[in-house]
Scaffold this active site. Structure first.
Site, PDB file in Angstrom:
ATOM      1  N   ASP A 315      -3.606  -0.807   5.808  1.00 52.75           N
ATOM      2  CA  ASP A 315      -2.725  -1.258   4.744  1.00 52.75           C
ATOM      3  C   ASP A 315      -2.882  -2.772   4.649  1.00 52.75           C
ATOM      4  O   ASP A 315      -3.266  -3.419   5.612  1.00 52.75           O
ATOM      5  CB  ASP A 315      -1.303  -0.869   5.144  1.00 52.75           C
ATOM      6  CG  ASP A 315      -0.262  -1.504   4.276  1.00 52.75           C
ATOM      7  OD1 ASP A 315      -0.392  -1.375   3.051  1.00 52.75           O
ATOM      8  OD2 ASP A 315       0.674  -2.118   4.817  1.00 52.75           O
TER       9      ASP A 315
HETATM   10  P1  ADP Z   1       0.834  -2.431   0.104  1.00 54.27           P
HETATM   11  O1  ADP Z   1       0.136  -1.128   0.006  1.00 54.27           O
HETATM   12  O2  ADP Z   1      -0.121  -3.574  -0.053  1.00 54.27           O
HETATM   13  O3  ADP Z   1       1.658  -2.566   1.364  1.00 54.27           O
HETATM   14  P2  ADP Z   1       2.983  -1.521  -1.693  1.00 54.27           P
HETATM   15  O4  ADP Z   1       2.448  -0.154  -1.929  1.00 54.27           O
HETATM   16  O5  ADP Z   1       4.188  -1.646  -0.859  1.00 54.27           O
HETATM   17  O6  ADP Z   1       1.831  -2.528  -1.154  1.00 54.27           O
HETATM   18  O7  ADP Z   1       3.303  -2.190  -3.091  1.00 54.27           O
HETATM   19  C1  ADP Z   1       2.299  -2.206  -4.094  1.00 54.27           C
HETATM   20  C2  ADP Z   1       2.647  -3.096  -5.271  1.00 54.27           C
HETATM   21  O8  ADP Z   1       3.806  -2.601  -5.939  1.00 54.27           O
HETATM   22  C3  ADP Z   1       3.000  -4.504  -4.892  1.00 54.27           C
HETATM   23  O9  ADP Z   1       1.854  -5.306  -4.760  1.00 54.27           O
HETATM   24  C4  ADP Z   1       3.849  -4.926  -6.099  1.00 54.27           C
HETATM   25  O10 ADP Z   1       3.016  -5.297  -7.162  1.00 54.27           O
HETATM   26  C5  ADP Z   1       4.582  -3.666  -6.461  1.00 54.27           C
HETATM   27  N1  ADP Z   1       5.910  -3.605  -5.845  1.00 54.27           N
HETATM   28  C6  ADP Z   1       6.308  -2.761  -4.888  1.00 54.27           C
HETATM   29  N2  ADP Z   1       7.597  -2.951  -4.559  1.00 54.27           N
HETATM   30  C7  ADP Z   1       8.018  -3.985  -5.302  1.00 54.27           C
HETATM   31  C8  ADP Z   1       9.262  -4.685  -5.439  1.00 54.27           C
HETATM   32  N3  ADP Z   1      10.333  -4.378  -4.706  1.00 54.27           N
HETATM   33  N4  ADP Z   1       9.319  -5.691  -6.309  1.00 54.27           N
HETATM   34  C9  ADP Z   1       8.248  -6.015  -7.060  1.00 54.27           C
HETATM   35  N5  ADP Z   1       7.071  -5.401  -6.986  1.00 54.27           N
HETATM   36  C10 ADP Z   1       6.943  -4.396  -6.130  1.00 54.27           C
HETATM   37 MG    MG Z   2       2.598  -2.327   3.408  1.00 54.79          MG
END
Ligand code: ADP
Ligand code: MG
Length: 647
Positions: A315
């Site tokens: 991740d």
């Molecule tokens: P990763 O897989 O890199 O850990 P996530 O799956 O948690 O990322 O989130 C993916 C994308 O969704 C973030 O990069 C953001 O653009 C958007 N996102 C998720 N949660 C939020 C939030 N609470 N506020 C704003 N954007 C969010």
């Molecule tokens: Mg993450």
């Protein structure tokens, strides 16, 4: 010395005492034989056999009661047989070697359990609690949640809790395996068993006694060490049929050759003693080594599987990066930047996501944030909330598309520029109108830079980054870290699909931070959770939990697992070979009962020593310097849980 003392002494040293006595009788019998006192010599041989053999026969009977035909039964039968045919010295020597071997085995197995014992010795013994305005010293088990505990410099923290007052440098080696002290101040989480090196703190107790993280790590490690690895299960199933088969073979050989000694020798030496211990010795040592470095491996099966990992999926946010996002730019398209931050913060007030919390931090102190009237999380996309009767959306491009919003060319160009720099841009939309673009940046973890080369060194073929973030940011980060492959804009369920696809090409590990990667970790062959100390779910559900946040533990864990698997293979192959050679030797009459037993016991010992090599495995972690640092400071309780030493 009372009788009870004597009994206790015997219980502790029984194996050694029996070995010494039968050893002494052996020498006496041998001397008597040389001096031509034939009858005395025979009597001494038999006495040695009886004294040593009594315990063996006893455990054979106990085992038979549970319908287990073990090596003890075979040794007993063979020795009685040898005495019956007049081979007294053979019987005595076989029993002596068996007892002596058992003693050495217990001694070395004890060493492999040392890692766990030193983990236990880290448990605190006293707690200073504030009760009725006074400070009283109590047993840490008795501290109740909510009570205030005081920790002075040099003392061990007696409970898990939150710092209320004061600042301290805390050595968390017992939990995370890292002995560089970390600063802890008000509001921060601290763990039982860690050491306050400098400072004076007051802690509000959250968990005590058996509920603490340290206590749970210990019990999980204990359970993991008990768990049978697949190879071991296989061997045990095999041994169940093998031993009776050997008895049949021995009878057959006797009928054919009419030589009772050959048949008896066959009985003893073909016992799969080394084979049965070859796997558990490696598993117990490997899991113990890992526990000392803050890596919780949840059992032999996981350890074996981790040894076969060739694809690592990771991740991004919170795993490769610190997850400590910071708002770096706010570009307002309507209204002011401050207004935009305020509105975005209201929408994110309930969010647990790293991004949401970063936006909240940007709100100046003293500004009261109202609760949103309505709030919904869309995993991997953002949040939708309502404030002042107006709808607020904070999220990524995917969320915009889903709500039917299209960006102007100016906004699009601006966002692309931000993303190419490695920032994550989120949009703030109020009632269908773009108010602002907020750019957030995360710091890549320091150890992430050489992670890829370390993983490759540990034998991993491919490293893939899976992220919910946008394509351009993903590319920027992957490029910076030299990651082979990345998949961007994934929803949690898309990560699961990606893992399933990767599994077609090899054994896949998924490394996540435990916040929204649980499904992908479960879908992978091995789920590795980062920074698990403090997050119960991660500790309980991951196959491998890293107590610390350090990425270098991943390559170490894979390296250790590989080495363990290698040792299991070597041990198994070696034990099989020895048995085969011995059987051939007996049939060709070059191996007799006593020498057969000697080789048998020696092979068990070699297998154990080979397994114990895992005690020293360091996998490129800089624990040596850590240890030296501890010594220089001369602080108690900071020793590494696993001490290197001669095998
Ligand atoms: P990763 O897989 O890199 O850990 P996530 O799956 O948690 O990322 O989130 C993916 C994308 O969704 C973030 O990069 C953001 O653009 C958007 N996102 C998720 N949660 C939020 C939030 N609470 N506020 C704003 N954007 C969010
Ligand atoms: Mg993450």
């Amino acid at each position: 010395m009372t009788l009870a003392d004597l009994r206790k002494f015997y219980r502790k040293n029984g194996k050694l005492i029996v070995t010494v006595i039968s050893g002494a009788l052996l020498v006496a019998a041998f001397a008597a034989g040389k001096l031509q006192y034939e009858q005395l010599s025979s009597a001494l041989w038999i006495l040695a056999a009886v004294i040593g053999g009594f315990g063996i026969a006893k455990s054979a009977v106990i085992q038979l009661r549970y319908k287990v035909l073990g090596i003890q039964a075979l040794v007993t039968i063979a020795s009685i047989g040898a005495i019956l045919i007049g081979e007294y010295w053979e019987a005595a020597v076989v029993i002596f070697l068996f007892t002596f071997g058992g003693y050495l085995e217990a001694l070395t197995l004890d060493r492999t359990r040392n890692a766990l014992r030193s983990l236990m010795s880290l448990a605190p013994t006293t707690a200073s609690v504030r009760r009725d305005g006074k400070i009283v010293t109590v047993d840490p088990q008795e501290v109740r949640p909510g009570e205030i505990v005081i920790v002075r410099p040099g003392e061990k923290l007696p409970v898990d809790g939150i710092v209320l007052k004061g600042e301290a440098q805390v050595n968390q080696a017992s939990i995370t395996g890292e002995s560089v002290p970390v600063s802890k101040g008000p509001g921060e989480q601290v763990f039982s068993g860690t050491v306050n090196e400098v400072g004076f703190i007051e802690i509000e107790t959250r968990r005590s006694g058996e509920d603490t993280t340290l206590a749970r790590i210990i019990s999980l490690v204990e359970e993991a060490q008990e768990q049978r690895a697949p190879t071991q299960q296989l061997i045990e199933r095999f041994a169940k049929y093998y031993t009776p088969a050997i008895i049949v073979l021995a009878i057959g050989v006797f009928l054919l050759t009419r030589d009772p000694l050959v048949a008896l020798t066959l009985l003893v030496i073909s016992c799969p003693g080394a084979l049965v211990i070859s796997t558990p010795i490696a598993v117990v040592t490997g899991i113990g080594n890992a526990a000392g470095r803050g890596v919780l491996i949840k059992g032999g099966a996981h350890l074996e599987r981790a040894g076969r990992i060739n694809i690592v999926a990771m991740d991004k946010t919170g795993t490769l990066t610190k997850g400590e996002l910071e708002v770096v730019n706010v570009r307002a398209f309507k209204g002011t930047a401050d207004e935009a931050v305020f509105k975005a913060a209201v929408a994110e007030k309930m969010s647990e996501h790293h991004l949401g919390r970063a936006v909240l931090k940007k709100v100046p102190q003293g500004v009261a944030l109202p609760d949103p009237e309505d709030f919904k999380v869309l995993p991997g996309r953002g949040v939708i909330a309502r404030h002042g009767g107006r709808s607020l959306t904070v999220g990524n491009r995917r969320l915009l598309a889903e709500t039917g919003f299209s960006l102007t060319a100016v906004a699009e160009a601006y966002v692309q520029g931000e993303e190419e720099r490695g920032s994550t841009a989120v949009f703030l939309i109020e009632e269908g109108e773009l108010l602002a673009v907020i750019s957030l940046a995360d710091t890549v973890r320091e150890e992430a830079k050489d992670l890829i080369s370390r993983l490759k060194q540990a034998g991993v073929k491919k490293v893939v980054m899976l992220t919910g973030d946008n394509e351009r940011t993903a590319r920027a980060i992957a490029g910076r870290l030299g990651i082979d492959e990345y998949r961007a804009e994934l929803l949690p369920e898309n990560k699961v699909e990606a893992i399933k696809e990767l599994k077609k090409h090899g054994v896949v590990a998924m490394v996540g931070d435990g916040i929204n990667d649980a499904p992908a970790m479960a879908a992978a062959d091995i789920g590795i959770a980062m920074g698990a100390a403090g997050t119960d779910v991660a500790i309980e559900t991951a196959d491998i939990a890293l107590m610390s946040d350090r990425l270098d533990r991943i390559a170490y864990t894979i390296g250790l697992s590989r080495k363990t698997l290698g040792i299991i293979m070597q041990n198994t192959a070696f034990s099989l070979l020895v048995v085969l050679l011995l059987v051939a030797g007996v049939l060709l009459k070059v191996v007799v009962l006593a020498s057969g037993m000697f080789i048998h016991e020696a092979s068990i010992f070699i297998v154990i020593l080979n397994g114990m090599r895992l005690i020293r495995y360091g996998g490129g972690l800089s624990w040596r310097t850590d240890t030296r640092k501890d010594k220089e400071k001369g602080k108690g309780g900071t020793e590494r849980p696993v001490q290197p030493g001669p095998a």
